[in-house]
Design an enzyme around this catalytic site. Structure first.
Site, PDB file in Angstrom:
ATOM      1  N   ARG A 106       0.824  -1.127   0.085  1.00  0.00           N
ATOM      2  CA  ARG A 106       0.043   0.097   0.031  1.00  0.00           C
ATOM      3  C   ARG A 106       0.716   1.184   0.076  1.00  0.00           C
ATOM      4  O   ARG A 106       0.971   1.880  -1.049  1.00  0.00           O
ATOM      5  CB  ARG A 106      -0.904  -0.251   1.306  1.00  0.00           C
ATOM      6  CG  ARG A 106      -2.226   0.979   1.116  1.00  0.00           C
ATOM      7  CD  ARG A 106      -1.598   2.274   1.622  1.00  0.00           C
ATOM      8  NE  ARG A 106      -1.298   2.653   2.749  1.00  0.00           N
ATOM      9  CZ  ARG A 106      -0.752   3.711   3.302  1.00  0.00           C
ATOM     10  NH1 ARG A 106      -0.736   4.713   2.673  1.00  0.00           N
ATOM     11  NH2 ARG A 106      -0.395   3.767   4.508  1.00  0.00           N
ATOM     12  N   ASP A 107       1.523   1.694   1.163  1.00  0.00           N
ATOM     13  CA  ASP A 107       2.201   2.737   1.245  1.00  0.00           C
ATOM     14  C   ASP A 107       3.548   2.671   0.183  1.00  0.00           C
ATOM     15  O   ASP A 107       3.854   3.876  -0.185  1.00  0.00           O
ATOM     16  CB  ASP A 107       2.728   2.898   2.547  1.00  0.00           C
ATOM     17  CG  ASP A 107       3.484   4.265   3.028  1.00  0.00           C
ATOM     18  OD1 ASP A 107       3.130   5.326   2.215  1.00  0.00           O
ATOM     19  OD2 ASP A 107       4.114   4.386   4.008  1.00  0.00           O
ATOM     20  N   HIS A 298       7.029   4.635  12.604  1.00  0.00           N
ATOM     21  CA  HIS A 298       6.968   4.429  10.761  1.00  0.00           C
ATOM     22  C   HIS A 298       7.984   5.440  10.379  1.00  0.00           C
ATOM     23  O   HIS A 298       7.463   6.812  10.300  1.00  0.00           O
ATOM     24  CB  HIS A 298       5.703   4.693  10.420  1.00  0.00           C
ATOM     25  CG  HIS A 298       5.415   4.605   8.957  1.00  0.00           C
ATOM     26  ND1 HIS A 298       4.476   3.886   8.514  1.00  0.00           N
ATOM     27  CD2 HIS A 298       5.864   5.170   8.024  1.00  0.00           C
ATOM     28  CE1 HIS A 298       4.578   3.898   7.277  1.00  0.00           C
ATOM     29  NE2 HIS A 298       5.436   4.886   6.766  1.00  0.00           N
ATOM     30  N   HIS A 300      10.579   7.203   7.502  1.00  0.00           N
ATOM     31  CA  HIS A 300      11.227   7.202   6.125  1.00  0.00           C
ATOM     32  C   HIS A 300      12.548   7.549   6.350  1.00  0.00           C
ATOM     33  O   HIS A 300      13.204   8.214   7.117  1.00  0.00           O
ATOM     34  CB  HIS A 300      10.401   8.336   5.409  1.00  0.00           C
ATOM     35  CG  HIS A 300       8.975   8.169   4.974  1.00  0.00           C
ATOM     36  ND1 HIS A 300       8.618   7.994   3.649  1.00  0.00           N
ATOM     37  CD2 HIS A 300       7.876   7.642   5.560  1.00  0.00           C
ATOM     38  CE1 HIS A 300       7.412   7.703   3.587  1.00  0.00           C
ATOM     39  NE2 HIS A 300       6.937   7.447   4.793  1.00  0.00           N
ATOM     40  N   CYS A 331       5.460   9.815  -0.161  1.00  0.00           N
ATOM     41  CA  CYS A 331       4.168  10.201  -0.025  1.00  0.00           C
ATOM     42  C   CYS A 331       3.799  11.329  -0.887  1.00  0.00           C
ATOM     43  O   CYS A 331       4.295  12.213  -1.428  1.00  0.00           O
ATOM     44  CB  CYS A 331       4.150  10.994   1.360  1.00  0.00           C
ATOM     45  SG  CYS A 331       2.449  11.650   1.748  1.00  0.00           S
ATOM     46  N   ASN A 340      10.057   4.457   2.478  1.00  0.00           N
ATOM     47  CA  ASN A 340      10.037   4.101   3.983  1.00  0.00           C
ATOM     48  C   ASN A 340      11.374   3.620   4.206  1.00  0.00           C
ATOM     49  O   ASN A 340      12.084   2.783   3.244  1.00  0.00           O
ATOM     50  CB  ASN A 340       9.191   2.999   4.215  1.00  0.00           C
ATOM     51  CG  ASN A 340       7.761   3.870   3.826  1.00  0.00           C
ATOM     52  OD1 ASN A 340       7.428   4.303   4.863  1.00  0.00           O
ATOM     53  ND2 ASN A 340       7.047   3.544   2.847  1.00  0.00           N
TER      54      ASN A 340
END
Length: 398
Positions: A106-107, A298, A300, A331, A340
């Site tokens: 997803r991300d 989380h 990056h 993003c 990430n």
């Protein structure tokens, strides 16, 4: 001058507990004091710490280095007893097990310009599950207008309904998205708020308070169906518009997500500007509002600080880490945000710390290689690249 003094006082108060533990664990009576020098860069403050004296660590070594190089049986674990003793003293608060939440499907893929076919996404998910990852974020039920890459959410969910061995949370921006996710078979959902007012408006087109009202409706509907809700919080250290984000603001929004029933809250450094010097004060503030076992991190890796930030978080008791296979991601609403932190790199570091993840790094690399070949790029994981070169070198000698 007064501002500099207050900054230094703040930094000392935030870091002094960690330094005290370090002194005691090393048994160093006159440990060099650690000062924090603020470096102003745009709207962001950066910190740096003095290094431990070389004399204090000169005896720390790992055995069998030559053996590693000659046999190429690599391991990030170190077997030297003196090193183990030092590690146990310095890393005493690091948990014995860390849950990794894989966000690659997803991300990791949402920002890709070329549409990745659903069949490829499904195969990636299956490969990730086969590596032992317990949680794989599958997709997002947002409007295809905003994230066209994930317009195939229903197809992806239909294809993984019978895949066992992992949980598959999906992102839901509002009640409509939640209802669509449930209809597609989702058994766990996630919502996403921001600690930055500007980023909230650019990312989800509403203020922080309006977003919280929206998410309370989702949380209530999920509770009625006994569906767990994960809360994502963006810009916990810095914002691409506002610069530094106060830890108190992060703590406030985190508490709101916790109070509405989020089973877990993932604290995201969306543009990857954090360092341990800024992450630690943020976590201290949040830990005053939310239990540590309800938190995840989380990071990056924009400035190469993700692993150091994860280590600092583990030392503060965090035991859930988000990451993305091959370092995929970014993003669409955060200019300058790189991928990430790579799941392979996180697993390699945790293996070296003696922390269990139940993830097979070789199988994880197969998943990373699969998606990177489809995207036509090299892996963003330093670990995957290094181990792949080693394997190739060994094969050429056979």
């Amino acid at each position: 001058m007064q501002k500099a003094k207050s900054l230094d006082k703040f930094s000392r108060s935030a870091l002094s507990p960690l330094m005290l533990n370090l002194k005691e664990s090393l048994g160093v009576a006159k440990f060099a004091s650690i000062g924090v020098n603020s470096l102003k860069g745009g709207n962001l403050d950066y910190t740096r710490e003095k290094k431990i004296s070389r004399k204090q660590v000169r005896n720390v070594s790992c055995t069998n280095i030559n053996g590693y190089l000659s046999t190429a049986h690599y391991s990030s674990s170190c077997t030297d007893n003196s090193t183990k003793d030092l590690t146990s003293k310095l890393l005493g608060r690091v948990p014995g097990f860390v849950k990794i939440v894989e966000v690659g499907p997803r991300d990791g893929l949402q920002n890709e310009k070329n549409i990745v076919p659903a069949v490829v996404k499904v195969e990636l998910i299956k490969l990730l599950v086969s590596s032992g990852l317990p949680v794989v974020e599958a997709t997002s039920f947002v409007s295809p207008k905003w994230v066209p890459q994930l317009a195939d959410a229903k197809d992806v969910m239909a294809a993984i309904q019978n895949v066992e061995g992992a949980r598959f949370p999906v992102l839901t921006p509002n009640l409509k998205g939640f209802e669509a996710a449930v209809a597609a078979g989702a058994k766990e959902v996630a919502i996403f708020a921001s600690a930055s007012e500007s980023f909230s408006k650019s990312n989800i087109n509403c203020t922080i308070e309006d977003s919280l009202i929206r998410y309370r409706d989702v949380a209530l509907a999920a509770r009625e169906l006994s569906i767990p809700v994960r809360g994502y919080l963006s810009c916990v250290v810095g914002c691409p518009v506002e610069g530094m984000v106060p830890p108190s603001k992060v703590a406030y929004v985190s508490k709101q997500l916790y109070d509405m029933g989020c089973s877990e809250i993932s604290l995201g450094d969306t543009i990857g500007v954090g360092t341990p010097g800024t992450v630690i004060p943020m976590l201290e503030a949040v830990l005053d509002a939310v239990p540590v076992d309800k938190l995840a991190v989380h990071f990056h890796d924009t400035y190469g600080q993700a692993l150091s930030n994860i280590l600092a978080s583990l030392q503060m008791g965090i035991s859930t880490v988000d990451s993305s296979v091959s370092g995929l991601g970014g993003c669409p609403y955060a200019k300058g945000a790189s991928g990430n932190v790579a799941t392979e790199d996180v697993v390699y570091m945790l293996n070296g710390l003696g922390v269990r993840t139940n993830v097979d790094i070789r199988k994880l690399m197969i998943a990373g290689d699969f998606i990177c070949k489809h995207l036509g790029r090299t892996s963003g994981s330093k670990t995957a690249i290094a181990l792949s070169k080693t394997s190739t070198a060994n094969a050429s000698k056979l």
